[in-house]
Write a protein that holds these residues in place. Structure first.
Motif, PDB file in Angstrom:
ATOM      1  N   PRO A   1     -11.887   3.883  -4.090  1.00 13.57           N
ATOM      2  CA  PRO A   1     -11.838   3.951  -2.629  1.00 13.57           C
ATOM      3  C   PRO A   1     -10.968   2.878  -1.966  1.00 13.57           C
ATOM      4  O   PRO A   1     -10.808   2.880  -0.750  1.00 13.57           O
ATOM      5  CB  PRO A   1     -13.303   3.796  -2.218  1.00 13.57           C
ATOM      6  N   VAL A   2     -10.422   1.957  -2.750  1.00 14.71           N
ATOM      7  CA  VAL A   2      -9.587   0.869  -2.217  1.00 14.71           C
ATOM      8  C   VAL A   2      -8.292   0.763  -3.017  1.00 14.71           C
ATOM      9  O   VAL A   2      -8.167   1.354  -4.085  1.00 14.71           O
ATOM     10  CB  VAL A   2     -10.341  -0.483  -2.269  1.00 14.71           C
ATOM     11  N   ASP A   3      -7.343   0.002  -2.496  1.00 16.01           N
ATOM     12  CA  ASP A   3      -6.106  -0.255  -3.233  1.00 16.01           C
ATOM     13  C   ASP A   3      -6.408  -1.012  -4.523  1.00 16.01           C
ATOM     14  O   ASP A   3      -7.329  -1.838  -4.567  1.00 16.01           O
ATOM     15  CB  ASP A   3      -5.132  -1.086  -2.388  1.00 16.01           C
ATOM     16  N   VAL A   4      -5.625  -0.719  -5.563  1.00 18.58           N
ATOM     17  CA  VAL A   4      -5.802  -1.379  -6.852  1.00 18.58           C
ATOM     18  C   VAL A   4      -4.445  -1.913  -7.311  1.00 18.58           C
ATOM     19  O   VAL A   4      -3.420  -1.241  -7.185  1.00 18.58           O
ATOM     20  CB  VAL A   4      -6.361  -0.404  -7.920  1.00 18.58           C
TER      21      VAL A   4
ATOM     22  N   VAL B   1       0.355   4.562 -17.669  1.00 23.84           N
ATOM     23  CA  VAL B   1      -0.405   4.624 -16.425  1.00 23.84           C
ATOM     24  C   VAL B   1      -0.018   5.903 -15.693  1.00 23.84           C
ATOM     25  O   VAL B   1       1.154   6.263 -15.629  1.00 23.84           O
ATOM     26  CB  VAL B   1      -0.177   3.370 -15.545  1.00 23.84           C
ATOM     27  N   GLU B   2      -1.032   6.588 -15.196  1.00 26.10           N
ATOM     28  CA  GLU B   2      -0.826   7.808 -14.431  1.00 26.10           C
ATOM     29  C   GLU B   2      -1.459   7.610 -13.067  1.00 26.10           C
ATOM     30  O   GLU B   2      -2.652   7.312 -12.961  1.00 26.10           O
ATOM     31  CB  GLU B   2      -1.477   8.982 -15.158  1.00 26.10           C
ATOM     32  N   ILE B   3      -0.645   7.733 -12.008  1.00 24.14           N
ATOM     33  CA  ILE B   3      -1.126   7.591 -10.640  1.00 24.14           C
ATOM     34  C   ILE B   3      -0.627   8.800  -9.865  1.00 24.14           C
ATOM     35  O   ILE B   3       0.582   8.994  -9.736  1.00 24.14           O
ATOM     36  CB  ILE B   3      -0.628   6.280  -9.997  1.00 24.14           C
TER      37      ILE B   3
ATOM     38  N   LEU C   1       3.521  -5.354 -13.135  1.00 23.32           N
ATOM     39  CA  LEU C   1       2.547  -5.147 -12.081  1.00 23.32           C
ATOM     40  C   LEU C   1       2.733  -3.747 -11.518  1.00 23.32           C
ATOM     41  O   LEU C   1       3.861  -3.326 -11.269  1.00 23.32           O
ATOM     42  CB  LEU C   1       2.746  -6.187 -10.968  1.00 23.32           C
ATOM     43  N   ILE C   2       1.626  -3.036 -11.335  1.00 22.79           N
ATOM     44  CA  ILE C   2       1.648  -1.678 -10.812  1.00 22.79           C
ATOM     45  C   ILE C   2       0.681  -1.615  -9.639  1.00 22.79           C
ATOM     46  O   ILE C   2      -0.464  -2.069  -9.741  1.00 22.79           O
ATOM     47  CB  ILE C   2       1.221  -0.636 -11.876  1.00 22.79           C
ATOM     48  N   GLU C   3       1.121  -1.035  -8.525  1.00 24.41           N
ATOM     49  CA  GLU C   3       0.264  -0.856  -7.364  1.00 24.41           C
ATOM     50  C   GLU C   3      -0.227   0.588  -7.315  1.00 24.41           C
ATOM     51  O   GLU C   3       0.554   1.516  -7.489  1.00 24.41           O
ATOM     52  CB  GLU C   3       1.024  -1.182  -6.081  1.00 24.41           C
ATOM     53  N   SER C   4      -1.520   0.758  -7.072  1.00 25.42           N
ATOM     54  CA  SER C   4      -2.126   2.084  -6.978  1.00 25.42           C
ATOM     55  C   SER C   4      -2.846   2.189  -5.638  1.00 25.42           C
ATOM     56  O   SER C   4      -3.824   1.477  -5.404  1.00 25.42           O
ATOM     57  CB  SER C   4      -3.108   2.292  -8.126  1.00 25.42           C
ATOM     58  N   PRO C   5      -2.367   3.062  -4.754  1.00 27.03           N
ATOM     59  CA  PRO C   5      -3.008   3.185  -3.437  1.00 27.03           C
ATOM     60  C   PRO C   5      -4.430   3.741  -3.525  1.00 27.03           C
ATOM     61  O   PRO C   5      -4.767   4.471  -4.457  1.00 27.03           O
ATOM     62  CB  PRO C   5      -2.110   4.178  -2.689  1.00 27.03           C
TER      63      PRO C   5
ATOM     64  N   LEU D   1      -5.302  -6.541 -16.294  1.00 27.56           N
ATOM     65  CA  LEU D   1      -6.060  -7.173 -15.231  1.00 27.56           C
ATOM     66  C   LEU D   1      -6.048  -6.223 -14.039  1.00 27.56           C
ATOM     67  O   LEU D   1      -4.985  -5.756 -13.622  1.00 27.56           O
ATOM     68  CB  LEU D   1      -5.417  -8.511 -14.847  1.00 27.56           C
ATOM     69  N   VAL D   2      -7.224  -5.912 -13.510  1.00 30.39           N
ATOM     70  CA  VAL D   2      -7.371  -4.967 -12.410  1.00 30.39           C
ATOM     71  C   VAL D   2      -7.906  -5.731 -11.197  1.00 30.39           C
ATOM     72  O   VAL D   2      -8.947  -6.377 -11.284  1.00 30.39           O
ATOM     73  CB  VAL D   2      -8.356  -3.837 -12.783  1.00 30.39           C
ATOM     74  N   VAL D   3      -7.190  -5.645 -10.071  1.00 31.67           N
ATOM     75  CA  VAL D   3      -7.623  -6.294  -8.840  1.00 31.67           C
ATOM     76  C   VAL D   3      -7.838  -5.211  -7.784  1.00 31.67           C
ATOM     77  O   VAL D   3      -6.916  -4.470  -7.455  1.00 31.67           O
ATOM     78  CB  VAL D   3      -6.580  -7.319  -8.339  1.00 31.67           C
ATOM     79  N   LYS D   4      -9.073  -5.122  -7.289  1.00 32.35           N
ATOM     80  CA  LYS D   4      -9.412  -4.149  -6.247  1.00 32.35           C
ATOM     81  C   LYS D   4      -9.565  -4.905  -4.930  1.00 32.35           C
ATOM     82  O   LYS D   4     -10.351  -5.852  -4.850  1.00 32.35           O
ATOM     83  CB  LYS D   4     -10.724  -3.434  -6.578  1.00 32.35           C
ATOM     84  N   THR D   5      -8.786  -4.464  -3.936  1.00 34.17           N
ATOM     85  CA  THR D   5      -8.834  -5.145  -2.652  1.00 34.17           C
ATOM     86  C   THR D   5      -8.686  -4.150  -1.506  1.00 34.17           C
ATOM     87  O   THR D   5      -7.842  -3.267  -1.597  1.00 34.17           O
ATOM     88  CB  THR D   5      -7.760  -6.257  -2.576  1.00 34.17           C
ATOM     89  N   PRO D   6      -9.499  -4.260  -0.479  1.00 38.15           N
ATOM     90  CA  PRO D   6     -10.647  -5.152  -0.383  1.00 38.15           C
ATOM     91  C   PRO D   6     -11.740  -4.730  -1.362  1.00 38.15           C
ATOM     92  O   PRO D   6     -11.641  -3.678  -1.974  1.00 38.15           O
ATOM     93  CB  PRO D   6     -11.105  -4.984   1.063  1.00 38.15           C
ATOM     94  N   ARG D   7     -12.759  -5.543  -1.471  1.00 42.69           N
ATOM     95  CA  ARG D   7     -13.873  -5.216  -2.374  1.00 42.69           C
ATOM     96  C   ARG D   7     -14.434  -3.836  -2.001  1.00 42.69           C
ATOM     97  O   ARG D   7     -14.715  -3.573  -0.846  1.00 42.69           O
ATOM     98  CB  ARG D   7     -14.965  -6.262  -2.238  1.00 42.69           C
TER      99      ARG D   7
END
Length: 112
Positions: free
Chosen positions: A48-51, A62-64, A76-80, A98-104
Protein backbone atom coordinates in the motif's frame (compact mmCIF):
# COMPACT_ATOMS: atom_id res chain seq x y z
CA UNK A 1 21.94 5.70 18.44
CA UNK A 2 20.50 2.32 17.61
CA UNK A 3 22.65 -0.30 15.87
CA UNK A 4 21.13 -3.48 14.43
CA UNK A 5 23.09 -6.46 13.12
CA UNK A 6 21.01 -8.43 10.61
CA UNK A 7 22.43 -11.70 11.94
CA UNK A 8 21.01 -10.88 15.38
CA UNK A 9 17.43 -10.44 14.12
CA UNK A 10 15.26 -13.53 13.66
CA UNK A 11 13.47 -14.21 10.41
CA UNK A 12 9.71 -14.12 10.86
CA UNK A 13 7.25 -16.50 9.19
CA UNK A 14 5.81 -14.85 6.09
CA UNK A 15 3.52 -15.86 3.20
CA UNK A 16 6.51 -15.95 0.83
CA UNK A 17 8.34 -18.60 2.86
CA UNK A 18 11.68 -16.76 2.59
CA UNK A 19 14.17 -15.33 5.08
CA UNK A 20 12.77 -11.86 5.87
CA UNK A 21 14.06 -9.90 8.85
CA UNK A 22 12.50 -6.63 10.01
CA UNK A 23 15.54 -4.55 10.96
CA UNK A 24 13.79 -1.22 11.52
CA UNK A 25 10.16 -0.32 12.16
CA UNK A 26 9.49 3.32 12.99
CA UNK A 27 6.54 5.67 12.56
CA UNK A 28 7.96 6.90 9.24
CA UNK A 29 9.34 3.76 7.56
CA UNK A 30 9.93 0.01 7.67
CA UNK A 31 13.17 -1.66 6.64
CA UNK A 32 13.33 -5.39 5.89
CA UNK A 33 16.33 -7.52 4.91
CA UNK A 34 15.37 -10.34 2.52
CA UNK A 35 17.57 -13.28 1.57
CA UNK A 36 16.53 -15.34 -1.45
CA UNK A 37 18.25 -18.68 -1.88
CA UNK A 38 18.71 -20.00 -5.44
CA UNK A 39 15.27 -20.79 -6.88
CA UNK A 40 13.35 -18.86 -4.21
CA UNK A 41 10.98 -16.02 -5.01
CA UNK A 42 8.46 -13.68 -3.48
CA UNK A 43 4.84 -14.19 -4.44
CA UNK A 44 3.38 -11.37 -6.52
CA UNK A 45 1.85 -8.85 -4.13
CA UNK A 46 0.69 -5.26 -3.75
CA UNK A 47 2.14 -2.98 -1.08
CA UNK A 48 0.00 0.00 0.00
CA UNK A 49 3.03 2.35 0.11
CA UNK A 50 6.07 3.16 -2.02
CA UNK A 51 8.89 0.63 -1.78
CA UNK A 52 12.60 1.07 -2.44
CA UNK A 53 14.70 -2.04 -3.09
CA UNK A 54 18.48 -2.03 -2.82
CA UNK A 55 20.31 -5.17 -3.94
CA UNK A 56 23.06 -5.91 -1.43
CA UNK A 57 24.41 -9.13 -2.92
CA UNK A 58 23.81 -11.40 -5.88
CA UNK A 59 21.46 -11.01 -8.82
CA UNK A 60 17.68 -11.14 -8.90
CA UNK A 61 14.84 -10.63 -11.31
CA UNK A 62 12.43 -7.90 -10.23
CA UNK A 63 8.97 -7.60 -11.72
CA UNK A 64 6.98 -4.40 -11.14
CA UNK A 65 3.70 -4.06 -12.99
CA UNK A 66 4.35 -5.12 -16.59
CA UNK A 67 8.11 -4.44 -16.38
CA UNK A 68 10.78 -7.02 -15.60
CA UNK A 69 14.51 -6.44 -15.10
CA UNK A 70 17.62 -8.20 -13.88
CA UNK A 71 19.22 -6.33 -10.98
CA UNK A 72 22.60 -6.97 -9.37
CA UNK A 73 24.47 -5.72 -6.33
CA UNK A 74 24.52 -1.97 -5.70
CA UNK A 75 21.32 -1.39 -7.71
CA UNK A 76 18.38 0.63 -6.39
CA UNK A 77 14.87 0.04 -7.71
CA UNK A 78 11.80 2.16 -6.93
CA UNK A 79 8.38 0.49 -6.80
CA UNK A 80 5.33 2.76 -6.57
CA UNK A 81 2.52 2.05 -4.13
CA UNK A 82 -0.28 -0.30 -5.20
CA UNK A 83 1.58 -1.77 -8.19
CA UNK A 84 1.96 -5.59 -8.22
CA UNK A 85 5.58 -6.66 -7.76
CA UNK A 86 7.83 -9.59 -6.87
CA UNK A 87 11.44 -10.76 -6.77
CA UNK A 88 12.86 -14.02 -8.12
CA UNK A 89 16.29 -15.54 -7.64
CA UNK A 90 16.96 -17.49 -10.81
CA UNK A 91 20.72 -17.61 -10.15
CA UNK A 92 22.89 -20.24 -8.48
CA UNK A 93 23.89 -17.95 -5.59
CA UNK A 94 22.25 -16.06 -2.74
CA UNK A 95 20.52 -12.74 -3.41
CA UNK A 96 20.14 -10.26 -0.54
CA UNK A 97 17.82 -7.25 -0.83
CA UNK A 98 17.17 -4.33 1.49
CA UNK A 99 13.52 -3.26 1.34
CA UNK A 100 12.44 0.20 2.54
CA UNK A 101 8.71 0.94 2.80
CA UNK A 102 7.80 4.58 3.15
CA UNK A 103 5.72 5.87 4.71
CA UNK A 104 5.21 3.05 7.20
CA UNK A 105 2.27 0.94 5.93
CA UNK A 106 -0.98 1.30 7.85
CA UNK A 107 -2.67 -1.56 5.99
CA UNK A 108 -1.49 -5.05 5.09
CA UNK A 109 0.28 -6.13 1.92
CA UNK A 110 -2.08 -8.05 -0.38
CA UNK A 111 -0.99 -11.28 -2.08
CA UNK A 112 -2.22 -11.87 -5.63
Amino acid sequence: MKIVQVKDVSSKPNPHGVDARSISDTESAQVVHITLQPGESLKKHITPVDVIFYVLEGVGVVEIGEEKAVAGADTLIESPAKIPHRWMNESNSVTRILVVKTPRPREATRLL
